[in-house]
Each structure stands twice: as structure tokens, then as C-alpha cells.
Write a protein that holds these residues in place. Structure first.
Motif, PDB file in Angstrom:
ATOM      1  N   PHE A 182       0.537  -1.279   0.021  1.00  0.00           N
ATOM      2  CA  PHE A 182       0.125   0.028  -0.065  1.00  0.00           C
ATOM      3  C   PHE A 182       0.902   1.126  -0.071  1.00  0.00           C
ATOM      4  O   PHE A 182       0.576   2.259  -0.390  1.00  0.00           O
ATOM      5  N   GLU A 183       2.041   1.302   0.649  1.00  0.00           N
ATOM      6  CA  GLU A 183       2.783   2.251   0.802  1.00  0.00           C
ATOM      7  C   GLU A 183       3.246   2.722  -0.773  1.00  0.00           C
ATOM      8  O   GLU A 183       3.446   3.913  -0.987  1.00  0.00           O
ATOM      9  N   GLU A 184       3.781   1.655  -1.475  1.00  0.00           N
ATOM     10  CA  GLU A 184       4.056   1.864  -3.071  1.00  0.00           C
ATOM     11  C   GLU A 184       2.890   2.545  -3.773  1.00  0.00           C
ATOM     12  O   GLU A 184       3.185   3.370  -4.758  1.00  0.00           O
ATOM     13  N   PHE A 185       1.735   2.017  -3.270  1.00  0.00           N
ATOM     14  CA  PHE A 185       0.461   2.581  -4.175  1.00  0.00           C
ATOM     15  C   PHE A 185       0.376   3.965  -3.649  1.00  0.00           C
ATOM     16  O   PHE A 185      -0.009   5.206  -4.730  1.00  0.00           O
ATOM     17  N   PHE A 200       0.805   9.479   7.236  1.00  0.00           N
ATOM     18  CA  PHE A 200       1.571   9.129   8.256  1.00  0.00           C
ATOM     19  C   PHE A 200       1.250   7.664   8.613  1.00  0.00           C
ATOM     20  O   PHE A 200       0.357   7.089   8.120  1.00  0.00           O
ATOM     21  N   GLN A 201       2.500   7.197   8.856  1.00  0.00           N
ATOM     22  CA  GLN A 201       2.509   5.899   9.356  1.00  0.00           C
ATOM     23  C   GLN A 201       2.526   5.720  10.717  1.00  0.00           C
ATOM     24  O   GLN A 201       3.729   6.201  11.638  1.00  0.00           O
ATOM     25  N   TYR A 237      -1.937   3.394   8.594  1.00  0.00           N
ATOM     26  CA  TYR A 237      -1.583   4.524   7.811  1.00  0.00           C
ATOM     27  C   TYR A 237      -2.647   5.624   7.988  1.00  0.00           C
ATOM     28  O   TYR A 237      -4.210   5.203   8.307  1.00  0.00           O
ATOM     29  N   GLU A 238      -2.591   6.713   7.707  1.00  0.00           N
ATOM     30  CA  GLU A 238      -3.560   7.759   7.850  1.00  0.00           C
ATOM     31  C   GLU A 238      -3.172   8.612   6.331  1.00  0.00           C
ATOM     32  O   GLU A 238      -1.811   9.319   6.379  1.00  0.00           O
ATOM     33  N   ILE A 239      -4.093   8.869   5.487  1.00  0.00           N
ATOM     34  CA  ILE A 239      -3.894   9.589   4.354  1.00  0.00           C
ATOM     35  C   ILE A 239      -4.719  10.793   4.281  1.00  0.00           C
ATOM     36  O   ILE A 239      -5.876  10.961   4.762  1.00  0.00           O
ATOM     37  N   ASN A 258       2.903  14.084  13.895  1.00  0.00           N
ATOM     38  CA  ASN A 258       1.889  14.907  13.326  1.00  0.00           C
ATOM     39  C   ASN A 258       1.996  16.374  13.736  1.00  0.00           C
ATOM     40  O   ASN A 258       1.250  17.365  13.263  1.00  0.00           O
ATOM     41  N   ASP A 259       2.730  16.705  14.727  1.00  0.00           N
ATOM     42  CA  ASP A 259       2.775  17.997  15.199  1.00  0.00           C
ATOM     43  C   ASP A 259       3.990  19.003  14.756  1.00  0.00           C
ATOM     44  O   ASP A 259       4.219  20.085  15.002  1.00  0.00           O
TER      45      ASP A 259
END
Length: 360
Positions: A218-221, A230-231, A237-239, A277-278
Motif C-alpha cells: 500500500f505504501e508503494e501505491f 502518516f505511518q 496509515y492515515e492519508i 503530526n505536530d
């Protein structure tokens, strides 16, 4: 002796910058006026039980009493319904959710959508189709799509798996806070009028061998798509939309304040956070502080300082005490000025060294 050293250091710097001189003068003569306080929730303002301890609430209320014009902003990765109760507790002026994908403004006791930053419908359709393909093979996969629409919280078709994970992560001590929309296909999203309200996408592939394989694929995608992500672990994952994060959305809020005549400078903003994420907020150059037990990579942002207080203690009060402690502020400002001047001088120094090498 320490005072003499400080005066000497100031004297070495002041002639080079009138702006810096005024800032240092203000530290000694003018009372420091914080104009905006930005608070992350999990791991920062909330303790490990996902509660806002009374000392933190009191610290914010006392700050408001002393400084009625202060703007308080909650900036979280949570959705609106997972975070609004905390914003209401401290009467936050703004609620920034889904890692910057949307922000809401307080109107009375409620919050109304200010602006949402979404992926295009085509992008969502492409990602959604890939998720459903993985889901048909992996029964452990859980996913959700965050919504800007305050009537709902998330979109999912895996109610049991997703809602249990959300409740465990975000609501250890309170009743269920999620309001899901359950769907069977993307056409139903359009039918319900939600295709323009789609924010971030969260996935958990699980810990099976198949889940780990899908996670890597999925990361390649995602790298082929125009998105950021974010991983959060080796399965999650968060997209989010490209270029959208807490820092970019906070900049939008500050720009809108400027249009209203409220000019907020970098050193008049204090950001409290604890995780990856900060970083986009920290990197904006605001006064940035984090708890002692923050993510170990937090120092990637040069201007963030780690306090000795954890999120299970009165961290907000400790951060405010640190902001208003003048010796500490002078030291930080001197370091900032020194770094800036060295960056300006560096090309000239390198050029001189090259000329000396050529000469000899």
C-alpha cells in the motif's frame, strides 16, 4: 558574572539587526503578551487515560481571565465528534481536526465548519477501490473515512472492527462518541451528498502475515498518488490531502485573523504537541514545547523544547510558566539570532576559505 556575559553577548548581536534589538528590548521592558495558544490533545493536553486533568483546564481558564483576547486553538488528529467535547471544556475559539483537514470556529457553545481541505472525488475513488480490494482478502483490515460534515463522524462498512478500535483509542472513560455512516459502495457516498465532505482516510491492516504484506504494498501505491500520509505503526496509515497538515491549516487561521486586523507574530504563538503530526506546526517557527514523554523523534524540529513535565502532570501550566519566564526567553532569542546571523555569514566564510586554499 552571568549578567555581564549576557550583556556582552547582546552587545555583539544588537548592532547587526534593529528588528532583533526591538524584540530583545521588548523582553525586558514590555510584558509578554501571548496572542494564541495551540493545544494538541492526545499525549499533550490529555493524560494517558484520555482525560483533560483539572490543572490543565484551570491553567487555560486563568490565562483567559488574565488575557481575554487570547485565541485558544485545539489542533488534533481526531475527528470532530471525538474532540469537540474537549474544545467545549476549555471554550476553544478554534477546533482543528483530522490533522489539519478541517477547522471549526466556536459560535456560542457550538462549533461551525470554517474550512475543509479534501481530496478530489477521483482520488478518493481510486484509494477506496484499493482498500476494498485488500478488504476482500484480509478480514482484519479496518478502515474509516473522516467527514467534515458535523452530522456524522466517519464513513465505514466495517462497523464492529473500526468502532471497537476507535473507542479503545479515543474514549477510554466515556460513552461511545462516534456517529458512523455505513456504506456498501462509493456511489452511496454520492447519494448521501457526502462526496465533497471527505477528509482523511485511516487504515489498520492488522498484524497477520497478509496484513504486513498489504501494508508494504500500500505504501508503494500511495507514493504514486498525489497525497500525504502518516505511518502510525507497522500496520496503520492515515492519508491526507497533499500539503495539508496541522501547520498549514494553523497558518490559514492566522492569515484570516490578519485580515480582521489581528496581527499575530510568530513569537506570540505557543504550540504544545508531542508527536510526528505536530512537526508541521513546530516548523512554522512558533514557540513550541512538548512533554517529557513525547515521541523520541520530536527534536527533528529545531525550535521545539522538551519540558521535564509529562502529559500526566500539569503540562499546560508548566508550558505557560516557561513562556513567561524572561531569562529563558532571552536565551532562546539570542540563540535564534545567532543561528540566523551564522546562516547569513556562512557563504562568505566558505568563499574566503576557498580563496585561501587557492592562494596557498
Amino acid at each position: 558574572m552571568e549578567v555581564r556575559k549576557m550583556i556582552y553577548r547582546i552587545g555583539k548581536i544588537l548592532p547587526k539587526s534593529w528588528t532583533d534589538s526591538r524584540r530583545l528590548f521588548a523582553l525586558f521592558v514590555k510584558p509578554q503578551q501571548l496572542k494564541m495558544l495551540v493545544l494538541d490533545l492526545d499525549g499533550t493536553t490529555l493524560n494517558d487515560q484520555k482525560e483533560m486533568i483539572p490543572e490543565n483546564i484551570t491553567a487555560i481558564k486563568n490565562l483567559r481571565r488574565k488575557n481575554p483576547k487570547i485565541i485558544v486553538c485545539v489542533a488534533t488528529g481526531r475527528t470532530f465528534h471525538e474532540s469537540v467535547r474537549f474544545a467545549q471544556k476549555i471554550e476553544a475559539d478554534f477546533l482543528l481536526t483530522n490533522n489539519g483537514s478541517a477547522f471549526y470556529q466556536r459560535v456560542g457553545t457550538k462549533y461551525e465548519l470554517g474550512k475543509a481541505f479534501t481530496l478530489s472525488e477521483q482520488q478518493y475513488q481510486t484509494i477506496y477501490n484499493q482498500i476494498r480490494k485488500y478488504e476482500s482478502e484480509n478480514s482484519d483490515l479496518a478502515w474509516r473515512i473522516g467527514l467534515a460534515d458535523t452530522r456524522y463522524n466517519i464513513i465505514t462498512d466495517n462497523q464492529i472492527g473500526v468502532l471497537k478500535k476507535i473507542h479503545k483509542a479515543f474514549s477510554l472513560t466515556e460513552e461511545k462518541v462516534v456517529k458512523p455512516v455505513l456504506i456498501k459502495d462509493f456511489a452511496e457516498i454520492r447519494k448521501q451528498g457526502l462526496s465533497q465532505s471527505l477528509l482523511n482516510i485511516y487504515l489498520d491492516f492488522g498484524q497477520t502475515a497478509l496484513g504486513k504484506k498489504q501494508y508494504q504494498e500500500f505504501e508503494e501505491f500511495l507514493q504514486r498518488e498525489e497525497v500525504d500520509y502518516f505511518q502510525w505503526s507497522d500496520s496503520q496509515y492515515e492519508i491526507v490531502p497533499k500539503g495539508v497538515n496541522k501547520g498549514s491549516t494553523l497558518a490559514v487561521i492566522i492569515a484570516e485573523q490578519r485580515k480582521k486586523g489581528n496581527y499575530i507574530k510568530e513569537h506570540e504563538v505557543m504550540v504544545l504537541g508531542n508527536a510526528e503530526n505536530d512537526l508541521p506546526m513546530f516548523e512554522k517557527g512558533f514557540r513550541s514545547l512538548c512533554p517529557a514523554n513525547s515521541w523520541e523523534g520530536i527534536e527533528k524540529a529545531k525550535n521545539v523544547r522538551r519540558l521535564k513535565v509529562t502529559n500526566n502532570e500539569p503540562f499546560v501550566q508548566a508550558a505557560l510558566d516557561e513562556y513567561y519566564r524572561k531569562p529563558s526567553m532571552v536565551k532562546r532569542l539570542l540563540e535564534e539570532i545567532k543561528e540566523r546571523h551564522e546562516a547569513i555569514r556562512r557563504p562568505a566564510v566558505l568563499k574566503r576559505e576557498e580563496m585561501e586554499k587557492e592562494h596557498y
